[in-house]
Design a protein around this motif. Structure first.
Motif, PDB file in Angstrom:
ATOM      1  N   CYS A 202      38.475  50.876  49.397  1.00  0.00           N
ATOM      2  CA  CYS A 202      37.683  49.986  50.247  1.00  0.00           C
ATOM      3  C   CYS A 202      38.592  49.046  51.041  1.00  0.00           C
ATOM      4  CB  CYS A 202      36.719  49.150  49.395  1.00  0.00           C
ATOM      5  SG  CYS A 202      35.409  50.113  48.592  1.00  0.00           S
ATOM      6  N   VAL A 203      38.003  48.432  52.083  1.00  0.00           N
ATOM      7  CA  VAL A 203      38.690  47.416  52.865  1.00  0.00           C
ATOM      8  C   VAL A 203      37.830  46.149  52.831  1.00  0.00           C
ATOM      9  CG1 VAL A 203      39.507  46.732  55.144  1.00  0.00           C
ATOM     10  CG2 VAL A 203      39.775  49.098  54.396  1.00  0.00           C
ATOM     11  N   PHE A 204      38.449  45.020  52.448  1.00  0.00           N
ATOM     12  CA  PHE A 204      37.740  43.750  52.351  1.00  0.00           C
ATOM     13  C   PHE A 204      38.387  42.729  53.282  1.00  0.00           C
ATOM     14  CE2 PHE A 204      37.212  45.891  48.306  1.00  0.00           C
ATOM     15  CZ  PHE A 204      35.864  45.741  48.033  1.00  0.00           C
ATOM     16  N   VAL A 205      37.577  42.081  54.110  1.00  0.00           N
ATOM     17  CA  VAL A 205      38.038  40.994  54.975  1.00  0.00           C
ATOM     18  C   VAL A 205      37.207  39.775  54.595  1.00  0.00           C
ATOM     19  CG1 VAL A 205      38.414  40.227  57.336  1.00  0.00           C
ATOM     20  CG2 VAL A 205      38.569  42.666  56.794  1.00  0.00           C
ATOM     21  N   ILE A 206      37.835  38.822  53.870  1.00  0.00           N
ATOM     22  CA  ILE A 206      37.082  37.748  53.218  1.00  0.00           C
ATOM     23  C   ILE A 206      37.817  36.418  53.340  1.00  0.00           C
ATOM     24  CG2 ILE A 206      36.165  36.914  51.019  1.00  0.00           C
ATOM     25  CD1 ILE A 206      35.959  39.804  50.088  1.00  0.00           C
ATOM     26  N   ALA A 207      37.063  35.351  53.634  1.00  0.00           N
ATOM     27  CA  ALA A 207      37.576  33.986  53.554  1.00  0.00           C
ATOM     28  C   ALA A 207      36.800  33.263  52.454  1.00  0.00           C
ATOM     29  CB  ALA A 207      37.404  33.261  54.884  1.00  0.00           C
ATOM     30  N   SER A 208      37.497  32.706  51.474  1.00  0.00           N
ATOM     31  CA  SER A 208      36.813  32.067  50.352  1.00  0.00           C
ATOM     32  C   SER A 208      37.716  31.034  49.697  1.00  0.00           C
ATOM     33  CB  SER A 208      36.388  33.106  49.306  1.00  0.00           C
ATOM     34  OG  SER A 208      37.539  33.672  48.694  1.00  0.00           O
ATOM     35  N   HIS A 209      37.110  30.214  48.852  1.00  0.00           N
ATOM     36  CA  HIS A 209      37.910  29.243  48.107  1.00  0.00           C
ATOM     37  C   HIS A 209      38.608  29.909  46.927  1.00  0.00           C
ATOM     38  CE1 HIS A 209      36.742  25.143  49.713  1.00  0.00           C
ATOM     39  NE2 HIS A 209      36.084  25.990  50.493  1.00  0.00           N
ATOM     40  N   GLN A 210      37.948  30.858  46.301  1.00  0.00           N
ATOM     41  CA  GLN A 210      38.518  31.538  45.144  1.00  0.00           C
ATOM     42  C   GLN A 210      38.129  33.009  45.203  1.00  0.00           C
ATOM     43  OE1 GLN A 210      36.489  29.371  42.092  1.00  0.00           O
ATOM     44  NE2 GLN A 210      37.850  27.608  42.174  1.00  0.00           N
ATOM     45  N   ILE A 211      39.002  33.868  44.691  1.00  0.00           N
ATOM     46  CA  ILE A 211      38.668  35.290  44.628  1.00  0.00           C
ATOM     47  C   ILE A 211      39.259  35.891  43.363  1.00  0.00           C
ATOM     48  CG2 ILE A 211      40.660  35.961  46.039  1.00  0.00           C
ATOM     49  CD1 ILE A 211      38.820  38.265  47.108  1.00  0.00           C
ATOM     50  N   ARG A 212      38.456  36.684  42.680  1.00  0.00           N
ATOM     51  CA  ARG A 212      38.879  37.357  41.451  1.00  0.00           C
ATOM     52  C   ARG A 212      38.531  38.835  41.577  1.00  0.00           C
ATOM     53  NH1 ARG A 212      38.334  34.601  35.540  1.00  0.00           N
ATOM     54  NH2 ARG A 212      39.572  36.101  34.360  1.00  0.00           N
ATOM     55  N   ILE A 213      39.524  39.681  41.349  1.00  0.00           N
ATOM     56  CA  ILE A 213      39.369  41.121  41.570  1.00  0.00           C
ATOM     57  C   ILE A 213      39.631  41.846  40.258  1.00  0.00           C
ATOM     58  CG2 ILE A 213      40.219  43.108  42.855  1.00  0.00           C
ATOM     59  CD1 ILE A 213      41.281  40.965  44.939  1.00  0.00           C
TER      60      ILE A 213
ATOM     61  N   ALA B 259      39.424  45.698  38.272  1.00  0.00           N
ATOM     62  CA  ALA B 259      39.229  47.154  38.329  1.00  0.00           C
ATOM     63  C   ALA B 259      39.103  47.660  39.759  1.00  0.00           C
ATOM     64  CB  ALA B 259      38.009  47.571  37.495  1.00  0.00           C
ATOM     65  N   ALA B 260      40.060  47.294  40.590  1.00  0.00           N
ATOM     66  CA  ALA B 260      40.112  47.788  41.971  1.00  0.00           C
ATOM     67  C   ALA B 260      41.277  48.758  42.121  1.00  0.00           C
ATOM     68  CB  ALA B 260      40.277  46.626  42.949  1.00  0.00           C
ATOM     69  N   THR B 261      41.076  49.806  42.915  1.00  0.00           N
ATOM     70  CA  THR B 261      42.138  50.783  43.157  1.00  0.00           C
ATOM     71  C   THR B 261      42.166  51.182  44.631  1.00  0.00           C
ATOM     72  OG1 THR B 261      40.637  52.609  42.583  1.00  0.00           O
ATOM     73  CG2 THR B 261      42.032  51.755  40.821  1.00  0.00           C
ATOM     74  N   LYS B 262      43.377  51.372  45.139  1.00  0.00           N
ATOM     75  CA  LYS B 262      43.604  51.891  46.490  1.00  0.00           C
ATOM     76  C   LYS B 262      42.750  51.185  47.533  1.00  0.00           C
ATOM     77  CE  LYS B 262      45.067  56.466  44.907  1.00  0.00           C
ATOM     78  NZ  LYS B 262      44.865  57.916  44.971  1.00  0.00           N
ATOM     79  N   SER B 263      42.774  49.863  47.501  1.00  0.00           N
ATOM     80  CA  SER B 263      41.962  49.065  48.435  1.00  0.00           C
ATOM     81  C   SER B 263      42.832  48.008  49.111  1.00  0.00           C
ATOM     82  CB  SER B 263      40.804  48.384  47.696  1.00  0.00           C
ATOM     83  OG  SER B 263      39.898  49.348  47.169  1.00  0.00           O
ATOM     84  N   ASP B 264      42.414  47.617  50.325  1.00  0.00           N
ATOM     85  CA  ASP B 264      43.138  46.608  51.098  1.00  0.00           C
ATOM     86  C   ASP B 264      42.298  45.337  51.195  1.00  0.00           C
ATOM     87  OD1 ASP B 264      45.211  48.374  51.479  1.00  0.00           O
ATOM     88  OD2 ASP B 264      44.553  48.997  53.476  1.00  0.00           O
ATOM     89  N   PHE B 265      42.971  44.189  51.070  1.00  0.00           N
ATOM     90  CA  PHE B 265      42.297  42.896  51.100  1.00  0.00           C
ATOM     91  C   PHE B 265      42.933  42.015  52.181  1.00  0.00           C
ATOM     92  CE2 PHE B 265      41.687  44.632  46.912  1.00  0.00           C
ATOM     93  CZ  PHE B 265      40.381  44.298  46.591  1.00  0.00           C
ATOM     94  N   TYR B 266      42.134  41.648  53.185  1.00  0.00           N
ATOM     95  CA  TYR B 266      42.560  40.718  54.231  1.00  0.00           C
ATOM     96  C   TYR B 266      41.917  39.374  53.899  1.00  0.00           C
ATOM     97  CZ  TYR B 266      43.859  44.922  56.885  1.00  0.00           C
ATOM     98  OH  TYR B 266      44.419  46.113  57.295  1.00  0.00           O
ATOM     99  N   LEU B 267      42.726  38.421  53.412  1.00  0.00           N
ATOM    100  CA  LEU B 267      42.160  37.221  52.815  1.00  0.00           C
ATOM    101  C   LEU B 267      42.632  35.932  53.469  1.00  0.00           C
ATOM    102  CD1 LEU B 267      42.618  38.038  49.004  1.00  0.00           C
ATOM    103  CD2 LEU B 267      40.674  38.608  50.476  1.00  0.00           C
ATOM    104  N   ARG B 268      41.732  34.952  53.458  1.00  0.00           N
ATOM    105  CA  ARG B 268      42.095  33.544  53.598  1.00  0.00           C
ATOM    106  C   ARG B 268      41.476  32.856  52.391  1.00  0.00           C
ATOM    107  NH1 ARG B 268      41.074  30.263  59.027  1.00  0.00           N
ATOM    108  NH2 ARG B 268      42.652  31.788  59.673  1.00  0.00           N
ATOM    109  N   VAL B 269      42.304  32.282  51.531  1.00  0.00           N
ATOM    110  CA  VAL B 269      41.809  31.776  50.256  1.00  0.00           C
ATOM    111  C   VAL B 269      42.531  30.478  49.907  1.00  0.00           C
ATOM    112  CG1 VAL B 269      43.430  33.240  48.965  1.00  0.00           C
ATOM    113  CG2 VAL B 269      41.343  32.417  47.840  1.00  0.00           C
TER     114      VAL B 269
END
Length: 328
Positions: A224-235, A237-247
Motif C-alpha cells: 500500500c501507499v499512505f500519504v498522512i499528516a498526523s500527530h502520532q502514527i503507529r504501524i 504488521a505492515a509489509t512492502k508499503s510506502d509511507f509519506y508522512l508529516r508527523v
C-alpha cells in the motif's frame, strides 16, 4: 588497544541505550495503568447513563433527545481520550478500548432506534471513469463518496470494498474516529481533518489523508501507499508499503518489514489552513526518525528505509479526484 577501547565504548553506548529504553517502557507502563483506569471509569458512567434511558419518560421526547445527546457527548469524550493516549497504550489495549467505544455507540444506536426512530445514515455510490493509468496509483472501477451529514455517535468509515475510489470530505464538519478496513485495490481520499484514523487489513491500496489531529493506527497492510499528516502514527504488521508522512512524534513500527518512508506530499484547496489548525503546518523531519519496537540493537532497523527521491510520487493534488478525475 585502540580497537578494543572503541569496541568497549560502543558496547557501553548500546547498554546505555537499552537501559534508557527499558526505563521509558517502565514509565509508559505506569502511564498506561492510569489511562486505562480513566477509560474504565468513563465507560462505567456511560453504561449507567444508557441504563437510565429505559426508565425515561417516553412522552417527553425533547428530554429524551437531550439525554441521548449527553450520552453521545460522553462517548465522544471517551473516544477522544483513547485517541489522545493511543500512542502510550499497547496495541491490545488500544483495540480493546476501540471495541468498547464501538459497543457503546451500537448500544446508543439501538436505544435511539427503539425510543426515537429516525432515518439511518447511508453511503452514496456513483460510477466514475478513469482518464489515464498511473503506475503509482491503482485505478478504481467505482467511486464511493461519504455523506458526512451523520449523527455524532455514528462512526464513519469504509469497509469491505474492492477496486473503488472512496472519497470523504470533512472540511465543513467535525469528525472523530474514522475507520478503514478490508479494502483491496482501492484509492481513499480524506479531505479535511479528522481526530483519529484506524486502518485495518488493506492491500494494494492508496490512502491520501488531510491532517489527523490525534493518532493514526495502521495494522495488517500489504503493498500500500499512505500519504498522512498526523500527530502520532503507529504501524503494526505492515509489509512492502510506502509511507509519506508529516508527523509531530517519531513513527512507531512493530512486526513490520520492507517499508519505506518519505515526506508528506499532499495538496488540495485549503490544506494549508487545515494543517495550521491541526498544528501540523511545520515539517518536523520525524518521517525519517522511525522507532522499530522489535529491534533493540544499536544500529538502525533493517525493517524500514528512506524512500529514494527518484522513486517518490511527487506532489499529489487530490482536488482533481473529487468528481472522478484521476489525473495527477
Amino acid at each position: 588497544m585502540e580497537e578494543g577501547a572503541e569496541k568497549h565504548k560502543k558496547h557501553l553506548a548500546m547498554v546505555e541505550r537499552l537501559s534508557k529504553r527499558s526505563q521509558r517502557r517502565s514509565e509508559n507502563a505506569e502511564s498506561s495503568s492510569s489511562i486505562l483506569s480513566q477509560l474504565s471509569q468513563l465507560k462505567s458512567s456511560i453504561e449507567s447513563q444508557l441504563a437510565q434511558s429505559l426508565s425515561s419518560d417516553p412522552s417527553d421526547p425533547s428530554k429524551l433527545k437531550l439525554h441521548f445527546q449527553n450520552i453521545s457527548q460522553s462517548i465522544s469524550e471517551l473516544e477522544q481520550l483513547v485517541a489522545q493516549n493511543s500512542y502510550s497504550l499497547p496495541s491490545y489495549d488500544v483495540r480493546t478500548s476501540l471495541k468498547t467505544v464501538s459497543d457503546l455507540k451500537n448500544s446508543l444506536d439501538l436505544l435511539t432506534a427503539q425510543l426515537i426512530p429516525r432515518k439511518k445514515f447511508s453511503f452514496k455510490n456513483k460510477p466514475t471513469a478513469t482518464k489515464k493509468d498511473d503506475s503509482a496509483i491503482p485505478q478504481p472501477k467505482q467511486l464511493s463518496t461519504l455523506n458526512s451529514d451523520f449523527p455524532t455517535h455514528h462512526s464513519p468509515g469504509f469497509a469491505n470494498k474492492t477496486s473503488e475510489l472512496l472519497v470523504a470530505d470533512f472540511r465543513d464538519s467535525q469528525v472523530g474516529e474514522f475507520t478503514l478496513s478490508d479494502l483491496d485495490s482501492c484509492q481513499v481520499r480524506i479531505i479535511g481533518s479528522v481526530r483519529a484514523l484506524f486502518v485495518h487489513r488493506l492491500k494494494n491500496s492508496t490512502l491520501y489523508v488531510g491532517p489527523v489531529t490525534g493518532s493514526v493506527h495502521i495494522e495488517d497492510v500489504h503493498a500500500c501507499v499512505f500519504v498522512i499528516a498526523s500527530h502520532q502514527i503507529r504501524i503494526h504488521a505492515a509489509t512492502k508499503s510506502d509511507f509519506y508522512l508529516r508527523v509531530r512524534t517519531r513513527p512507531i513500527i512493530e512486526d513490520t518489514n520492507a517499508v519505506r518512508f518519505a515526506p508528506y506530499c499532499l495538496t488540495y484547496p485549503g490544506i494549508e489552513e487545515d494543517l495550521r489548525a491541526a498544528s501540523l503546518h511545520d515539517e518536523t523531519g520525524n518521517w525519517t526518525n522511525v522507532d522499530d519496537f522489535r529491534w533493540l540493537r544499536a544500529v538502525q532497523s533493517p525493517n524500514w528505509s528512506v524512500l529514494p527521491e527518484n522513486e517518490r510520487v511527487g506532489i499529489v493534488d487530490i482536488s482533481n479526484f473529487q468528481n472522478g478525475d484521476n489525473d495527477l
